[in-house]
Scaffold this motif. Structure first.
Motif, PDB file in Angstrom:
ATOM      1  N   THR A  32       0.816  -1.220   0.000  1.00 26.46           N
ATOM      2  CA  THR A  32       0.000   0.000   0.000  1.00 26.46           C
ATOM      3  C   THR A  32       0.842   1.259   0.000  1.00 26.46           C
ATOM      4  OG1 THR A  32      -0.098   0.070   2.404  1.00 26.46           O
ATOM      5  CG2 THR A  32      -1.817  -1.196   1.264  1.00 26.46           C
ATOM      6  N   ASN A  33       2.086   1.168   0.455  1.00 22.97           N
ATOM      7  CA  ASN A  33       2.981   2.311   0.592  1.00 22.97           C
ATOM      8  C   ASN A  33       2.466   3.323   1.608  1.00 22.97           C
ATOM      9  OD1 ASN A  33       4.981   4.565  -0.371  1.00 22.97           O
ATOM     10  ND2 ASN A  33       5.473   2.727  -1.553  1.00 22.97           N
ATOM     11  N   LEU A  34       1.570   2.877   2.533  1.00 21.19           N
ATOM     12  CA  LEU A  34       1.092   3.735   3.628  1.00 21.19           C
ATOM     13  C   LEU A  34       1.858   3.401   4.892  1.00 21.19           C
ATOM     14  CD1 LEU A  34      -2.800   3.679   3.147  1.00 21.19           C
ATOM     15  CD2 LEU A  34      -1.233   5.559   2.665  1.00 21.19           C
ATOM     16  N   SER A  35       2.199   4.427   5.693  1.00 18.51           N
ATOM     17  CA  SER A  35       2.951   4.226   6.930  1.00 18.51           C
ATOM     18  C   SER A  35       2.003   3.794   8.044  1.00 18.51           C
ATOM     19  CB  SER A  35       3.668   5.516   7.326  1.00 18.51           C
ATOM     20  OG  SER A  35       4.570   5.920   6.317  1.00 18.51           O
ATOM     21  N   LEU A  36       2.470   2.873   8.870  1.00 20.67           N
ATOM     22  CA  LEU A  36       1.671   2.436  10.013  1.00 20.67           C
ATOM     23  C   LEU A  36       1.626   3.496  11.110  1.00 20.67           C
ATOM     24  CD1 LEU A  36       2.944  -1.257  10.256  1.00 20.67           C
ATOM     25  CD2 LEU A  36       0.789  -0.440   9.268  1.00 20.67           C
ATOM     26  N   VAL A  37       2.696   4.234  11.287  1.00 24.95           N
ATOM     27  CA  VAL A  37       2.789   5.291  12.305  1.00 24.95           C
ATOM     28  C   VAL A  37       3.135   6.580  11.588  1.00 24.95           C
ATOM     29  CG1 VAL A  37       3.926   6.052  14.408  1.00 24.95           C
ATOM     30  CG2 VAL A  37       3.545   3.606  14.021  1.00 24.95           C
ATOM     31  N   TRP A  38       2.491   7.691  11.993  1.00 27.11           N
ATOM     32  CA  TRP A  38       2.687   8.930  11.236  1.00 27.11           C
ATOM     33  C   TRP A  38       2.753  10.142  12.186  1.00 27.11           C
ATOM     34  CZ3 TRP A  38       4.775   9.415   6.877  1.00 27.11           C
ATOM     35  CH2 TRP A  38       4.653  10.575   6.107  1.00 27.11           C
ATOM     36  N   PRO A  39       3.895  10.328  12.895  1.00 28.76           N
ATOM     37  CA  PRO A  39       4.028  11.508  13.764  1.00 28.76           C
ATOM     38  C   PRO A  39       3.998  12.818  12.987  1.00 28.76           C
ATOM     39  CG  PRO A  39       6.135  10.374  13.521  1.00 28.76           C
ATOM     40  CD  PRO A  39       5.113   9.483  12.908  1.00 28.76           C
ATOM     41  N   ALA A  40       4.238  12.745  11.671  1.00 27.77           N
ATOM     42  CA  ALA A  40       4.230  13.966  10.867  1.00 27.77           C
ATOM     43  C   ALA A  40       2.854  14.627  10.862  1.00 27.77           C
ATOM     44  CB  ALA A  40       4.662  13.652   9.435  1.00 27.77           C
ATOM     45  N   ALA A  41       1.774  13.842  11.077  1.00 25.04           N
ATOM     46  CA  ALA A  41       0.433  14.437  11.125  1.00 25.04           C
ATOM     47  C   ALA A  41       0.315  15.413  12.286  1.00 25.04           C
ATOM     48  CB  ALA A  41      -0.624  13.340  11.246  1.00 25.04           C
ATOM     49  N   GLY A  42       0.906  15.068  13.440  1.00 23.10           N
ATOM     50  CA  GLY A  42       0.880  15.983  14.574  1.00 23.10           C
ATOM     51  C   GLY A  42       1.717  17.218  14.338  1.00 23.10           C
ATOM     52  N   VAL A  43       2.911  17.026  13.739  1.00 28.73           N
ATOM     53  CA  VAL A  43       3.756  18.179  13.425  1.00 28.73           C
ATOM     54  C   VAL A  43       3.062  19.101  12.429  1.00 28.73           C
ATOM     55  CG1 VAL A  43       5.970  18.908  12.480  1.00 28.73           C
ATOM     56  CG2 VAL A  43       5.857  16.867  13.921  1.00 28.73           C
ATOM     57  N   VAL A 159      -6.163   2.661   9.030  1.00 27.18           N
ATOM     58  CA  VAL A 159      -4.821   2.965   9.518  1.00 27.18           C
ATOM     59  C   VAL A 159      -4.537   4.465   9.420  1.00 27.18           C
ATOM     60  CG1 VAL A 159      -2.366   2.625   9.068  1.00 27.18           C
ATOM     61  CG2 VAL A 159      -3.918   0.668   9.027  1.00 27.18           C
ATOM     62  N   TRP A 160      -4.850   5.067   8.269  1.00 28.18           N
ATOM     63  CA  TRP A 160      -4.617   6.513   8.073  1.00 28.18           C
ATOM     64  C   TRP A 160      -5.368   7.323   9.134  1.00 28.18           C
ATOM     65  CZ3 TRP A 160      -2.327   9.144   3.639  1.00 28.18           C
ATOM     66  CH2 TRP A 160      -2.491  10.540   3.671  1.00 28.18           C
ATOM     67  N   MET A 161      -6.638   6.996   9.318  1.00 27.62           N
ATOM     68  CA  MET A 161      -7.474   7.762  10.248  1.00 27.62           C
ATOM     69  C   MET A 161      -6.960   7.640  11.683  1.00 27.62           C
ATOM     70  SD  MET A 161     -10.334   9.568  10.137  1.00 27.62           S
ATOM     71  CE  MET A 161     -11.517  10.237  11.311  1.00 27.62           C
ATOM     72  N   THR A 162      -6.677   6.416  12.115  1.00 28.58           N
ATOM     73  CA  THR A 162      -6.276   6.196  13.504  1.00 28.58           C
ATOM     74  C   THR A 162      -4.921   6.817  13.804  1.00 28.58           C
ATOM     75  OG1 THR A 162      -7.494   4.111  13.488  1.00 28.58           O
ATOM     76  CG2 THR A 162      -5.927   4.454  15.277  1.00 28.58           C
ATOM     77  N   ARG A 163      -3.942   6.568  12.928  1.00 33.35           N
ATOM     78  CA  ARG A 163      -2.593   7.063  13.185  1.00 33.35           C
ATOM     79  C   ARG A 163      -2.576   8.589  13.236  1.00 33.35           C
ATOM     80  NH1 ARG A 163       0.366   6.658   7.205  1.00 33.35           N
ATOM     81  NH2 ARG A 163      -0.563   8.623   6.497  1.00 33.35           N
ATOM     82  N   ASN A 164      -3.340   9.237  12.339  1.00 39.89           N
ATOM     83  CA  ASN A 164      -3.322  10.696  12.280  1.00 39.89           C
ATOM     84  C   ASN A 164      -4.013  11.321  13.487  1.00 39.89           C
ATOM     85  OD1 ASN A 164      -2.072  10.267   9.877  1.00 39.89           O
ATOM     86  ND2 ASN A 164      -3.464  11.515   8.646  1.00 39.89           N
ATOM     87  N   VAL A 165      -5.153  10.757  13.907  1.00 40.23           N
ATOM     88  CA  VAL A 165      -5.856  11.305  15.077  1.00 40.23           C
ATOM     89  C   VAL A 165      -4.976  11.215  16.311  1.00 40.23           C
ATOM     90  CG1 VAL A 165      -7.801  10.964  16.639  1.00 40.23           C
ATOM     91  CG2 VAL A 165      -8.169  10.871  14.168  1.00 40.23           C
ATOM     92  N   VAL A 166      -4.372  10.027  16.537  1.00 37.91           N
ATOM     93  CA  VAL A 166      -3.510   9.856  17.712  1.00 37.91           C
ATOM     94  C   VAL A 166      -2.315  10.797  17.643  1.00 37.91           C
ATOM     95  CG1 VAL A 166      -2.018   8.236  18.924  1.00 37.91           C
ATOM     96  CG2 VAL A 166      -4.249   7.487  18.079  1.00 37.91           C
TER      97      VAL A 166
END
Length: 695
Positions: A32-43, A159-166
């Protein structure tokens, strides 16, 4: 904000975003080329939320697009997929900036480093903003990836929704909170520290509790994620979060959630801990991040609720201290008494007014204990104490009492005001009692009354001489002729003066100024005042005033005060007339529709009027509307009129004469219901001794 400062912020956030994005791309899902964890969403949320007011926002958008495109392509994404991620991140960041500006402006202010959260409802708003902005990005990112790769749309979206909200909740809260602390430290760095630091200022027990929570967290997370792969009991770790949220500072809770949440996710991605049992890598990361999100929300909810409670308690204590200081500082005695005679509140002044008596058991004692009497000296029964009468359902006016006991052998007169408090406290009703010392006022009033009595008695002797000699002159004249009219005027004037003195004597013998309402014939009263004014004008060689009145309705009131009221108002109307103008006074009455049971009386003149903006002020004590016009007076006349009207339950006001130049004074008195009484003396109305004609 200047361009260099905005550009510096853009560069700083760009660097953070680059690092966070690189770390997130290390957790890319296969296919999928999607990241499981995405701290960049918070930044990203922190970046766009802070820079939303900048005039150079296009620089942030450009930097975000370049970094996102470059890093994604460099880590294996196609150019088309990288472009989709650019669009998704831009939409997500802009949505966050707009929503946070509307719902949570504290998180979008620039230049103050302020904390984003101080109340629990702000946490829920932040969570809602994170969900909505992540949903906006989810509609573009996973959808675009599915269109390009045709691979597990719903799993990618979850995955996108959960990782970004957190990530948004954790990074925004931590970034704003610790940014605020750093900025505060930077501002104070030049100020020498005069006391211990924050850690050293804590009690030893609280320091030990911080250490215990940290050690317990390290041990518990190590056991759960290092050795507890076959033991799905991670929910037990929430107990430590609850402990920290209830007992420790909000900053520590944020740091605890950030550090140990990161630990939980890293262990899970490496295949350790209870969540590693899940076969699907995407679901494994999803569950781990849901766990971190739950821990974060629980910890912050408890910490913020405690902070709100502590802040409210502190405000209540401050207000209580302020109220206590005010109550203890005033000279009036104040107490709150319940219906079982217990004191809820009492200030030192009330004990002083009661003669310094110490009330045993914090309970109201009997009237004989305090030495309470009516003003005439008769003892007050316990059931007649003001607070007991209020509890019995009476609407009580201010009550005068005499206090005489061992602490006040000379006696003290107080006025007691009472009011029933709304609601109940401990299932009991309470009454507020306010006590004011009026001993000096009553003594001063008695001295004035004695003085007035002496003056009145002294005036009777020359008045009798005037009356006797005028009567003898009238009888001895062989040819009365023109002298008869003058002698008649002297006799009328002496009759009015005798009425004045009689009233003065009556008032000086009274202990109080209670009203004595009676039927008042306004027609006869105004006719008599008009005759007196005409006589005075003719004797003084002044312009004789013109009076217009007929069919005046009777009213109920104290005859003495009503006459004083009419004398003052008519005297003002004549006095404040321009030179060369004949004073014309019109008196009318009518039922007042706004006040049933009241009669409205209007006195209109053709005088010089009241200056604009002073129609209400003229009823104040010592206010003179025409100071520079050469008119004498003390400024008490209309104040006395207002007091008389209000004592009868009416209202009074002044306005311009609607028919032209002059003034119209309108006031209300109770409509007549009492039977008319025949006059007992030479004149049916008597003049009050404090009669004044000055505005």
């Amino acid at each position: 904000m200047t361009f260099p400062r905005s550009a510096a912020r853009t560069a700083g956030f760009s660097a953070l975003y680059l690092v966070a994005m690189f770390l997130g791309r290390q957790t890319v899902m296969d296919g999928t080329n999607l990241s499981l964890v995405w701290p960049a969403a918070g930044v990203l949320a922190l970046w766009f939320g802070t820079q939303r007011a900048s005039r150079w926002r296009w620089l942030d958008v450009l930097s975000l697009a370049v970094i996102t495109m470059t890093v994604n392509v460099a880590t294996g994404a196609t150019a088309a997929l990288a472009a989709v991620f650019v669009a998704a991140n831009l939409v997500q960041g802009c949505t966050f900036a707009v929503l946070v500006g509307r719902w949570l402006p504290a998180a979008s202010t620039t230049g103050d480093g302020g904390r984003v959260l101080s109340r629990l409802r702000q946490l829920w708003r932040l969570v809602g903003i994170a969900v909505l902005s992540s949903a906006a990005g989810t509609m573009i990112g996973p959808t675009g990836a599915w269109l390009l790769n045709r691979h597990r749309l719903w799993e990618s979206a979850a995955v996108w929704m959960t990782r970004n909200v957190v990530a948004i909740v954790l990074v925004v809260v931590a970034g704003r909170h610790f940014g605020h602390l750093v900025r505060r430290w930077w501002r104070r760095r030049a100020t020498p520290r005069t006391g211990p630091g924050p850690w050293r200022s804590l009690p030893a027990g609280k320091q030990a509790e911080y250490v215990a929570v940290f050690v317990a967290s390290v041990v518990a997370y190590h056991l759960m994620f290092g050795f507890g792969r076959d033991l799905p009991a991670a929910f037990m770790l929430i107990a430590i979060t609850v402990w920290a949220g209830l007992r420790l500072s909000t900053g520590f809770v944020i740091l605890h959630d950030l550090v140990f949440g990161t630990v939980a996710i890293l262990f899970t991605l490496r295949g350790y801990g209870p969540f590693a049992l899940i076969e699907s890598q995407a679901m494994r990361a999803l569950i781990a991040q849901l766990f971190v999100g739950t821990v974060t929300v629980v910890g912050l909810s408890l910490a913020l609720s405690r902070d709100e409670r502590d802040a409210l308690t502190a405000r209540l204590r401050q207000q209580a201290r302020l109220l206590t200081t005010v109550i203890e500082s005033v000279s009036e005695g104040i107490a709150v008494v319940d219906e079982e005679n217990g004191f809820l509140v009492r200030n030192p002044a009330i004990e002083r007014l009661l003669g310094g008596f110490d009330t045993p058991g914090d309970r109201v004692q009997s009237s004989t204990y305090y030495g309470l009497f009516h003003p005439d000296g008769t003892p007050i029964a316990d059931r007649d104490l003001p607070h007991r009468r209020v509890f019995a359902g009476e609407q009580l006016d201010p009550v005068e009492m005499l206090i005489r006991n061992a602490g006040i052998p000379e006696g003290r007169i107080v006025v007691v005001n009472t009011a029933l408090m709304p609601g109940r406290i401990n299932d009991l009703r309470h009454v507020v009692v306010a006590m004011h010392d009026v001993t000096e006022d009553r003594r001063h009033r008695d001295e004035l009354a004695n003085f007035a009595g002496v003056v009145a008695h002294d005036l009777l002797n020359p008045l009798a001489t005037v009356e006797g000699w005028s009567q003898a002159m009238l009888e001895d004249l062989d040819d009365p002729g023109a002298l008869t009219d003058g002698i008649t005027r002297i006799q009328r004037a002496s009759t009015r003066m005798r009425a004045l003195i009689d009233d003065l004597l009556v008032y000086t013998t009274a202990r109080d100024a209670t009203l004595a309402p009676a039927h008042c014939d306004l027609g006869s009263l105004v006719a008599d005042i008009a005759a007196g004014r005409r006589d005075h004008a003719q004797s003084a060689g002044e312009t004789v005033p013109v009076f217009r009145f007929s069919g005046l309705a009777p009213v109920d009131g104290d005859p003495v005060l009503v006459r004083q009221l009419m004398e003052n108002l008519i005297g003002n109307a004549i006095k404040y007339t321009a030179p060369g103008v004949t004073p014309t006074i019109t008196v009318t009455t009518d039922a007042d529709p706004a006040e049933p049971g009241m009669t409205r009386i209007e006195i209109t003149d053709n005088g010089i009027g009241i200056p604009a903006g002073q129609h209400d002020a003229v009823f104040g004590n010592f206010h003179r509307a025409h100071v520079d016009a050469g008119y004498s007076g003390t400024g008490l006349g209309l104040a006395i009129c207002k007091r008389i009207v209000e004592r009868h339950g009416g209202t009074i006001s002044a306005s311009d004469n609607p028919a032209g130049r002059g003034t119209r004074v309108s006031f209300t008195l109770p409509s007549s219901r009492l039977p008319a009484r025949a006059p007992t003396g030479p004149h049916p109305y008597r003049l009050h001794p404090s009669f004044e004609r000055a505005r």
